[in-house]
Enzyme design. Structure first.
Site, PDB file in Angstrom:
ATOM      1  N   HIS A   1      12.984  -5.797  50.095  1.00  9.22           N
ATOM      2  CA  HIS A   1      14.014  -4.883  49.598  1.00  9.22           C
ATOM      3  C   HIS A   1      14.616  -5.484  48.333  1.00  9.22           C
ATOM      4  O   HIS A   1      14.793  -4.787  47.345  1.00  9.22           O
ATOM      5  CB  HIS A   1      15.068  -4.656  50.679  1.00  9.22           C
TER       6      HIS A   1
ATOM      7  N   PHE B   1      22.680   1.174  52.931  1.00  5.82           N
ATOM      8  CA  PHE B   1      24.078   1.367  53.309  1.00  5.82           C
ATOM      9  C   PHE B   1      24.129   2.140  54.628  1.00  5.82           C
ATOM     10  O   PHE B   1      23.339   3.051  54.867  1.00  5.82           O
ATOM     11  CB  PHE B   1      24.823   2.161  52.240  1.00  5.82           C
TER      12      PHE B   1
ATOM     13  N   HIS C   1      16.823  -0.383  41.286  1.00  3.93           N
ATOM     14  CA  HIS C   1      16.950   0.124  42.657  1.00  3.93           C
ATOM     15  C   HIS C   1      16.999   1.640  42.622  1.00  3.93           C
ATOM     16  O   HIS C   1      17.976   2.241  42.165  1.00  3.93           O
ATOM     17  CB  HIS C   1      18.211  -0.443  43.297  1.00  3.93           C
TER      18      HIS C   1
ATOM     19  N   CYS D   1      19.350   3.768  51.021  1.00  2.00           N
ATOM     20  CA  CYS D   1      18.267   3.017  50.369  1.00  2.00           C
ATOM     21  C   CYS D   1      17.043   2.847  51.259  1.00  2.00           C
ATOM     22  O   CYS D   1      16.011   2.337  50.809  1.00  2.00           O
ATOM     23  CB  CYS D   1      18.786   1.648  49.947  1.00  2.00           C
TER      24      CYS D   1
ATOM     25  N   LYS E   1      11.806  -4.496  42.488  1.00  2.00           N
ATOM     26  CA  LYS E   1      13.038  -3.964  41.893  1.00  2.00           C
ATOM     27  C   LYS E   1      13.416  -4.756  40.648  1.00  2.00           C
ATOM     28  O   LYS E   1      14.243  -4.300  39.854  1.00  2.00           O
ATOM     29  CB  LYS E   1      14.179  -3.971  42.908  1.00  2.00           C
TER      30      LYS E   1
ATOM     31  N   GLU F   1      18.000 -11.037  53.747  1.00  2.00           N
ATOM     32  CA  GLU F   1      16.592 -10.690  53.932  1.00  2.00           C
ATOM     33  C   GLU F   1      15.741 -11.949  54.061  1.00  2.00           C
ATOM     34  O   GLU F   1      14.796 -11.997  54.861  1.00  2.00           O
ATOM     35  CB  GLU F   1      16.098  -9.829  52.773  1.00  2.00           C
TER      36      GLU F   1
END
Length: 413
Positions: A303, A399, A340, A164, A335, A314
């Site tokens: 994010h 990830f 995403h 990502c 998002k 975050e």
């Protein structure tokens, strides 16, 4: 080494919100949602029914049919977005040296739908019957390769595969590559098309996806009722130029690229460190790279995936980096509109951040309803705002523990 200045002069996109960068940005300004029922396959036997799909995309409207057939959907998105970015920048190789023009475009998964289809064909008809185009259409780097072929850019051509964070790594690496003198022009960004039974199933099994059936309560970053992300698809491509190169040809400038930071949590396959320390270091690196103070940042495109761990971590990371100023800046997640988009996410959010600076408009986190004490910053709930923004930070956390942050500055000649 001399640090050259780098600016953004062209934008292109194909997203769940629109088939161009202009249409996508207009949808962001209006707070529209690109999430809806999955149409690319029948999800009746699966728990997840929603995705943020690109709508009404007909590749033959942009590419000759034989070319389109020899590209995966993720590559089609990237090449179409590139055509728009090049036209938007009004740039051709007549205005640059082909060996000083490069491509860095990420994809996290590549042509997964092609792999699924060719696997079924091979299992049914024999493995030597799979398409000779299977490998060169499915591999992740082919979007970057096809962009280079279509544009004639013969400098560095690469594909970060960092889940990502890939799109952010792509634009950040391109920025440094120009800044440090290795190129004058870079096409950079990310692309993804993984709304497939296998991808949806895999993310569902690891409990990453929201199983909500209401599109208005599915991708809800920072909301206390968030339950996972919604898978999206699409692409964004940015054309970056060395400042004097851009000025010499009279290019319009959207924003200046001033900072980039990349780190790794080195902690867990999928979960971020709970304290957000890896993301905090990436943000701090981008700020230091730009030579500014944390207090100078006005806006963060988070994010913000709508998972519990990401949004809380975050938020903690932002507080670590910005201290009391964390409560004064705006931090929203687009998002909530796009879902995403995996390897394309950071690129789309870089494009949106550039437009935030250019237009003086901060996007909202739409469909926000239930405050979470762990996410107690100004998430720009539901309605975007007109505001003169001087510095915008965009975060990506992937990830594998990958963290990336880019910092853009409002262009002031």
């Amino acid at each position: 080494m001399e640090r050259r200045r780098v600016v953004i002069t062209g934008l292109g996109a194909v997203t769940p919100l629109g088939l161009t960068a202009t249409d996508t940005w207009q949808a962001v300004r209006e707070g529209r949602c690109g999430i809806g029922p999955i149409t690319q396959f029948d999800p009746a036997e699966q728990k997840v029914k929603l995705a943020a799909e690109v709508k009404d995309f007909v590749p033959e409207n942009y590419l000759p049919k034989p070319e389109a057939k020899r590209m995966g959907r993720f590559t089609q998105f990237a090449v179409v977005a590139t055509k728009e970015a090049m036209a938007d920048a009004d740039f051709t190789l007549a205005e640059g040296e082909e060996d000083r023009c490069g491509v860095i475009v990420s994809s996290g998964i590549g042509g997964l739908s092609i792999t699924e289809a060719e696997h079924d064909k091979g299992a049914a008809k024999g493995w030597d019957r799979v398409s000779p185009f299977y490998i060169p259409t499915a591999i992740c780097n082919m979007a970057a390769g096809q962009i280079a072929i279509h544009t004639g850019f013969r400098g560095m051509c690469s594909c970060p595969v960092t889940a990502c964070t890939g799109g952010t790594n792509a634009v950040g690496d391109a920025f440094h590559y120009i800044r440090d003198g290795y190129a004058d022009v870079m096409l950079c960004g990310g692309t993804e098309s993984a709304v497939t039974p296998l991808a949806i199933g895999g993310f569902t099994s690891m409990k990453a996806l929201s199983q909500a059936t209401d599109p208005n309560r599915a991708s809800i970053p920072f909301d206390a009722e968030r339950s996972g992300f919604v898978l999206g698809e699409g692409a964004a491509i940015l054309l970056l130029e060395e400042l004097e190169h851009a000025k010499k040809r009279g290019a319009k400038i959207y924003a200046e690229f001033v900072g980039y930071g990349a780190t790794c949590d080195a902690y867990h396959m999928t979960a971020p460190r709970a304290d957000g320390s890896g993301g905090a270091k990436a943000m701090a690196m981008a700020i230091a790279d730009a030579g500014i103070r944390p207090e100078d940042v006005d806006y963060i495109n988070a994010h913000g995936t709508s998972t519990h761990l990401n949004d809380a971590g975050e938020t903690a990371a932002v507080k670590t980096v910005f201290g009391p100023h964390a409560y004064e800046l705006a931090i929203s997640s687009t998002k909530s509109m796009t879902g995403h988009m995996l390897g394309a996410a950071g690129a789309v959010e870089a494009m949106i951040s550039a437009m935030t600076l250019h237009d003086g408009f901060i996007p909202a986190t739409i469909h926000y309803a239930v405050p979470d004490p762990e996410c107690d910053l100004d998430v720009v709930p539901n309605t975007g705002r007109e505001k003169d923004v001087h510095y915008a930070l965009s975060n990506s956390l992937g990830f594998g523990g990958h963290n990336g942050s880019i910092l853009l500055k409002k262009w002031e000649a």
